[in-house]
Write a protein that holds these residues in place. Sequence first.
Motif, PDB file in Angstrom:
ATOM      1  N   VAL A 129      38.162  34.678  39.687  1.00 23.61           N
ATOM      2  CA  VAL A 129      38.885  35.348  40.768  1.00 23.61           C
ATOM      3  C   VAL A 129      39.646  36.556  40.219  1.00 23.61           C
ATOM      4  N   ALA A 130      40.237  36.427  39.042  1.00 25.42           N
ATOM      5  CA  ALA A 130      40.961  37.553  38.442  1.00 25.42           C
ATOM      6  C   ALA A 130      40.007  38.706  38.121  1.00 25.42           C
ATOM      7  N   ALA A 145      37.093  39.340  39.622  1.00 25.94           N
ATOM      8  CA  ALA A 145      36.642  39.910  40.895  1.00 25.94           C
ATOM      9  C   ALA A 145      37.736  40.764  41.532  1.00 25.94           C
ATOM     10  N   GLY A 146      38.994  40.298  41.459  1.00 30.59           N
ATOM     11  CA  GLY A 146      40.098  41.082  42.019  1.00 30.59           C
ATOM     12  C   GLY A 146      40.303  42.391  41.271  1.00 30.59           C
ATOM     13  N   GLY A 147      40.211  42.356  39.958  1.00 27.47           N
ATOM     14  CA  GLY A 147      40.348  43.583  39.173  1.00 27.47           C
ATOM     15  C   GLY A 147      39.229  44.571  39.463  1.00 27.47           C
ATOM     16  N   THR A 175      37.529  44.779  42.251  1.00 26.10           N
ATOM     17  CA  THR A 175      37.773  45.300  43.597  1.00 26.10           C
ATOM     18  C   THR A 175      38.851  46.378  43.567  1.00 26.10           C
ATOM     19  N   PHE A 176      39.901  46.140  42.811  1.00 25.03           N
ATOM     20  CA  PHE A 176      40.987  47.114  42.697  1.00 25.03           C
ATOM     21  C   PHE A 176      40.481  48.426  42.109  1.00 25.03           C
TER      22      PHE A 176
END
Length: 125
Positions: free
Chosen positions: A100-101, A103-105, A107-108
């Motif tokens: 999740v970390a 994927a979030g990075g 996306t950011f």
Amino acid sequence: MSRFVVVKPLAVAAVMSACAFAVPAASAQQDFRSPDARDASPVSRSPIVAADLRSPDAVDAATNPGPRSYRSPIVVEMRSSSGFDWGDAGIGAGGMLGLVAIAGGATFVVIRRRHGRAGFSPAAR
């Protein structure tokens, strides 16, 4: 010139076939026994057609099956589990948190690049 080209592959084929027959014949004459087994045999230094390739100790053990002492087996008792292992659950949760970390990075980074491209390029000003 064309005769030399034809003779060369035939010569190579003849040498290769001679080697193919020489190697198995040479390996059939080798004695694969250990040095102790060769010394213990009554006829040594002569090719043996059918030989017992076991060591003298192995022959002795096979011919004299007497009572032997064995160590008693060790009994290990396993306790029953409920089927849920908290350690495995923690490893799975940590792996999911890492995904999740990442994927979030990602996306950011993608969102920041889109906003940066919407304006004018520095060369156009």
